[in-house]
Write a protein that holds these residues in place. Structure first.
Motif, PDB file in Angstrom:
ATOM      1  N   ASN A 115     -13.044   4.688   9.135  1.00  0.00           N
ATOM      2  CA  ASN A 115     -13.158   6.142   9.178  1.00  0.00           C
ATOM      3  C   ASN A 115     -12.528   6.721   7.913  1.00  0.00           C
ATOM      4  N   LYS A 116     -13.356   7.198   7.012  1.00  0.00           N
ATOM      5  CA  LYS A 116     -12.899   7.624   5.683  1.00  0.00           C
ATOM      6  C   LYS A 116     -11.914   8.791   5.742  1.00  0.00           C
ATOM      7  N   ALA A 117     -12.218   9.777   6.584  1.00  0.00           N
ATOM      8  CA  ALA A 117     -11.347  10.958   6.660  1.00  0.00           C
ATOM      9  C   ALA A 117      -9.977  10.558   7.195  1.00  0.00           C
ATOM     10  N   PHE A 118      -9.992   9.659   8.180  1.00  0.00           N
ATOM     11  CA  PHE A 118      -8.731   9.195   8.737  1.00  0.00           C
ATOM     12  C   PHE A 118      -7.916   8.435   7.683  1.00  0.00           C
ATOM     13  N   ILE A 119      -8.565   7.475   7.026  1.00  0.00           N
ATOM     14  CA  ILE A 119      -7.852   6.661   6.025  1.00  0.00           C
ATOM     15  C   ILE A 119      -7.311   7.554   4.908  1.00  0.00           C
ATOM     16  N   GLU A 120      -8.092   8.550   4.547  1.00  0.00           N
ATOM     17  CA  GLU A 120      -7.645   9.447   3.489  1.00  0.00           C
ATOM     18  C   GLU A 120      -6.398  10.215   3.946  1.00  0.00           C
ATOM     19  N   SER A 121      -6.360  10.559   5.217  1.00  0.00           N
ATOM     20  CA  SER A 121      -5.195  11.300   5.731  1.00  0.00           C
ATOM     21  C   SER A 121      -3.951  10.409   5.782  1.00  0.00           C
ATOM     22  N   VAL A 122      -4.156   9.140   6.063  1.00  0.00           N
ATOM     23  CA  VAL A 122      -3.024   8.204   6.045  1.00  0.00           C
ATOM     24  C   VAL A 122      -2.568   7.993   4.600  1.00  0.00           C
ATOM     25  N   TYR A 123      -3.544   7.936   3.707  1.00  0.00           N
ATOM     26  CA  TYR A 123      -3.217   7.750   2.291  1.00  0.00           C
ATOM     27  C   TYR A 123      -2.345   8.899   1.755  1.00  0.00           C
ATOM     28  N   ARG A 124      -2.638  10.100   2.206  1.00  0.00           N
ATOM     29  CA  ARG A 124      -1.794  11.230   1.773  1.00  0.00           C
ATOM     30  C   ARG A 124      -0.350  11.041   2.254  1.00  0.00           C
ATOM     31  N   GLN A 125      -0.203  10.473   3.431  1.00  0.00           N
ATOM     32  CA  GLN A 125       1.155  10.176   3.906  1.00  0.00           C
ATOM     33  C   GLN A 125       1.790   9.049   3.083  1.00  0.00           C
ATOM     34  N   CYS A 126       0.976   8.092   2.682  1.00  0.00           N
ATOM     35  CA  CYS A 126       1.478   7.024   1.808  1.00  0.00           C
ATOM     36  C   CYS A 126       1.992   7.614   0.496  1.00  0.00           C
ATOM     37  N   GLN A 127       1.239   8.572  -0.040  1.00  0.00           N
ATOM     38  CA  GLN A 127       1.658   9.218  -1.286  1.00  0.00           C
ATOM     39  C   GLN A 127       2.988   9.933  -1.108  1.00  0.00           C
ATOM     40  N   ALA A 128       3.163  10.577   0.045  1.00  0.00           N
ATOM     41  CA  ALA A 128       4.374  11.366   0.274  1.00  0.00           C
ATOM     42  C   ALA A 128       5.625  10.483   0.285  1.00  0.00           C
ATOM     43  N   ARG A 129       5.476   9.215   0.704  1.00  0.00           N
ATOM     44  CA  ARG A 129       6.649   8.326   0.655  1.00  0.00           C
ATOM     45  C   ARG A 129       6.603   7.408  -0.572  1.00  0.00           C
ATOM     46  N   LEU A 130       5.692   7.730  -1.472  1.00  0.00           N
ATOM     47  CA  LEU A 130       5.561   7.122  -2.798  1.00  0.00           C
ATOM     48  C   LEU A 130       5.024   5.691  -2.786  1.00  0.00           C
ATOM     49  N   ALA A 131       5.778   4.726  -2.240  1.00  0.00           N
ATOM     50  CA  ALA A 131       5.313   3.342  -2.318  1.00  0.00           C
ATOM     51  C   ALA A 131       6.032   2.480  -1.293  1.00  0.00           C
ATOM     52  N   VAL A 132       5.470   1.294  -1.066  1.00  0.00           N
ATOM     53  CA  VAL A 132       6.110   0.246  -0.257  1.00  0.00           C
ATOM     54  C   VAL A 132       6.878  -0.642  -1.238  1.00  0.00           C
ATOM     55  N   PRO A 133       7.994  -1.245  -0.805  1.00  0.00           N
ATOM     56  CA  PRO A 133       8.780  -2.077  -1.717  1.00  0.00           C
ATOM     57  C   PRO A 133       7.954  -3.182  -2.393  1.00  0.00           C
ATOM     58  N   THR A 134       8.188  -3.344  -3.663  1.00  0.00           N
ATOM     59  CA  THR A 134       7.396  -4.258  -4.490  1.00  0.00           C
ATOM     60  C   THR A 134       7.549  -5.722  -4.087  1.00  0.00           C
ATOM     61  N   LEU A 135       8.781  -6.205  -4.070  1.00  0.00           N
ATOM     62  CA  LEU A 135       8.982  -7.650  -3.892  1.00  0.00           C
ATOM     63  C   LEU A 135       8.452  -8.147  -2.552  1.00  0.00           C
ATOM     64  N   GLU A 136       8.605  -7.318  -1.542  1.00  0.00           N
ATOM     65  CA  GLU A 136       8.154  -7.738  -0.215  1.00  0.00           C
ATOM     66  C   GLU A 136       6.624  -7.844  -0.210  1.00  0.00           C
ATOM     67  N   MET A 137       5.962  -6.997  -0.982  1.00  0.00           N
ATOM     68  CA  MET A 137       4.498  -7.119  -1.084  1.00  0.00           C
ATOM     69  C   MET A 137       4.125  -8.387  -1.852  1.00  0.00           C
ATOM     70  N   ILE A 138       4.888  -8.682  -2.902  1.00  0.00           N
ATOM     71  CA  ILE A 138       4.644  -9.910  -3.674  1.00  0.00           C
ATOM     72  C   ILE A 138       4.771 -11.130  -2.756  1.00  0.00           C
ATOM     73  N   GLY A 139       5.822 -11.143  -1.951  1.00  0.00           N
ATOM     74  CA  GLY A 139       6.015 -12.240  -1.001  1.00  0.00           C
ATOM     75  C   GLY A 139       4.886 -12.306   0.013  1.00  0.00           C
ATOM     76  N   ALA A 140       4.455 -11.135   0.469  1.00  0.00           N
ATOM     77  CA  ALA A 140       3.386 -11.080   1.478  1.00  0.00           C
ATOM     78  C   ALA A 140       2.081 -11.645   0.925  1.00  0.00           C
ATOM     79  N   ILE A 141       1.806 -11.357  -0.333  1.00  0.00           N
ATOM     80  CA  ILE A 141       0.597 -11.908  -0.973  1.00  0.00           C
ATOM     81  C   ILE A 141       0.606 -13.429  -0.830  1.00  0.00           C
TER      82      ILE A 141
END
Lengths: 401, 401
Positions: free
Chosen positions: B253-279
């Motif tokens: 659902n594009k409108a929904f995902i876009e609305s979640v993305y705006r919330q992602c922007q508001a908290r800027l980012a997820v921690p880098t290293l933990e994403m690297i580990g997750a990859i």
């Protein structure tokens, strides 16, 4: 209506700082080089202490840590505050995922829908995201480029307070203006907080970045109002570790801290490794922090001298943080920023700035302003300011301003 | 009133799972050993791939990464879903700080205050934190230990839907009950979602933990309702990396995902290293995941056989995840859990369980139930179940039940 989204989320706008991204992507696609003065991303290498700390982690199971954050990290923060003659015990310090989460938890704890917050505008644009989601209304006190974005008077602040005002918020030193509010300004706010029973949310993530004769006073030193002071802090700028997303909320108000703690429990924990790295960062030597400060101060001096060579802009010398909020001789700064990206270049290079409007609560303000971040080296600043200077000339010629 | 907190936060209760912590701390202080069957913390070592991935990180500046999460991680998740014959492009996948943040963003996006959510009870207790903050009301459909916590019928679900119902939520396989909902149950939910225009929030973090002949069907495979399906996922349980706090929200659902993305922007980012580990974790071999599954299945079999030796408890064989929701022959399971910690031991050892009440929306339900997590080895489960068996006998004698 089919699969409607919440009103809350319909209020939330796209970040004004990120709104220009499609234009910058087009510029890149055309092979242009962009100097990004639009975001507060320091160019300083993160101390190796962080990575060494992480590498030394001996845990075998990456498990949920305490919702309040690792005790050792909270103890490091306690000690850091003691250097500034502020005494917090670790129960008064909660680790959050960046200052951002700390701010959101704080606003969640204090404000109901349609409650009001006293704030000087312009202010950090992301606050608007949090206000929009919670439907918090701004009692916005306008500040001016001509006055370096200081508050003009106690009266000016006081007349914006209503019965629905529950708190005051600012970042000091300020993102986006670079102002450092004086003792008199802080005294005024403290006086009003007492008189009108307000919380003070003091976002002090740029605490160390203070230049010249300016002094940054923390609201944590105001003992007589300690039950209403909330400090938001973060390792992001201080140690150039924005990507770690480690911040904290600090307060001596037990009921408030307990309410934030319940929110911490609801999201379970902050990532482990980033806290481990953060613990190590608090060992970065004071003289190293002073080196960062000196470097930013040099850049501040440098960019301010560059500003002087640009016709008809209005800007006072920035006092702290690493931003300038500049009034441009254009009608629509956003259109100018887009034009810089899409139609202008100097030797195939251009700049990205943050249009001012998103930093205001009051409709229509900030249209002729931009935020400029100088967290990059002097060589880049020089080139960027040359592009701004030439761009402005060209743009004003075209637009006949 | 002086420095009042928001109504929102006054609604938010202390986590019921963590409510017993003072008693466990007292037990520890008395020198007792505690088997923690109250929390869903796997005892499996996190794959070294995570730590090697992090160690190989070459970045010098720990900078803000993209608000949507690292592209490489989103691509890994895309590929992981392809294994299950679900095709999502990376724009339909947003990285969040744990499944928890993903859930909160999702609820924020869909529900206004006093909107309603269709849900089977008991359900994951932490959902209540999110519902309380947002003031979402539960259309709770009761499920029963005697029926293994399956939904009894379409009608039972349907009669709980009102005009204010905006979505359905469940975790499948279920935390806290261990039920895996059947194709028929999912078909019913899909039918109702279409008929009443509901979102389906499908929390599938235990997807791999499926035992015996049971099959876990993802709502991501329901193509005809793909615009209303939201999947919450996480690396926490799958790879035993709870402390990394890496999850995601997935939807077409594009409108929904876009609305979640705006919330992602508001908290800027997820921690880098933990994403690297997750990859790196997404490279854990399928046969390794199968080993985890087999191990949990053995534990499931083991604990279920132990249950059979305990008088008068009601529990069906758990089908998935690593929880059992057990009906005990006591009036007040919370009082019993506290008693186990504060007044009972077998050779100076005792157990900590999660009282059932916090997993219900309807006042008064779950009082005689507990959630038991079996994410620990069989030797520990054996000892813990012996303590439960003897504890129940002793407690019933004292209380004359």
């Amino acid at each position: 209506m089919s699969l409607e989204l919440s009103k809350r989320i319909q209020r939330l706008k796209t970040s004004p700082i990120r709104k220009l991204t499609p234009y910058s992507e087009q510029a890149l696609a055309k092979g242009k080089k962009i100097y990004y003065l639009n975001i507060g991303q320091p160019d300083i290498e993160t101390s190796n202490l962080f990575f060494e700390g992480v590498a030394a982690y001996k845990g075998k199971i990456l498990k949920y840590e305490h919702s309040a954050g690792l005790k050792e990290l909270r103890e490091k923060i306690k000690k850091y505050y003691e250097k500034y003659n502020m005494n917090y015990n670790i129960d008064e310090i909660l680790i959050t995922s960046g200052g951002s989460e700390g701010l959101q938890f704080t606003l969640n704890s204090i404000f109901d829908e349609n409650d009001e917050i006293l704030i000087g505008e312009p202010y950090y644009a992301n606050y608007n995201s949090y206000f929009d989601v919670l439907n918090i209304k701004c009692n916005a006190v306008r500040t001016y480029a001509e006055n370096g974005y200081h508050f003009s008077s106690l009266e000016e602040l006081e007349k914006n307070i209503t019965k629905k005002t529950k708190g005051f918020i600012f970042s000091n030193p300020s993102n986006p203006t670079g102002v450092i509010h004086t003792k008199e300004e802080l005294d005024n706010i403290a006086y009003l907080a007492k008189k009108y029973d307000l919380y003070i949310i003091s976002d002090e993530v740029y605490r160390e970045f203070v230049y010249g004769d300016n002094k940054c006073i923390s609201f944590g030193t105001y003992k007589e109002i300690e039950d209403r002071v909330i400090i938001i802090d973060s390792i992001s700028k201080r140690f150039s570790a924005c990507g770690a997303r480690v911040g904290c909320v600090i307060s001596k108000n037990k009921a408030f801290i307990e309410s934030v703690y319940r929110q911490c429990q609801a999201r379970l924990a902050v990532p482990t490794l980033e806290m481990i790295g953060a613990i190590a960062l608090y060992d970065v030597a004071d003289n190293q922090l002073e080196k960062y400060r000196t470097m930013y101060e040099k850049r501040r001096n440098f960019i301010f001298n560059e500003f002087k060579t640009i016709d008809d802009i209005i800007v006072k010398e920035p006092e702290g943080a690493f931003y300038s909020f500049v009034k441009l001789p254009v009608e629509n700064a956003e259109a100018f920023c887009i034009w810089l990206l899409s139609e202008f270049d100097v030797d195939n290079e251009t700049i990205m700035l943050a249009p001012g409007e998103g930093f205001y609560a009051t409709e229509g303000l900030g249209r002729d302003e931009v935020r400029i971040c100088y967290a990059s080296d002097e060589n880049q600043i020089k080139k960027a300011m040359n592009i701004l200077r030439q761009g402005l000339k060209e743009y004003r010629k075209i637009k006949q301003i």
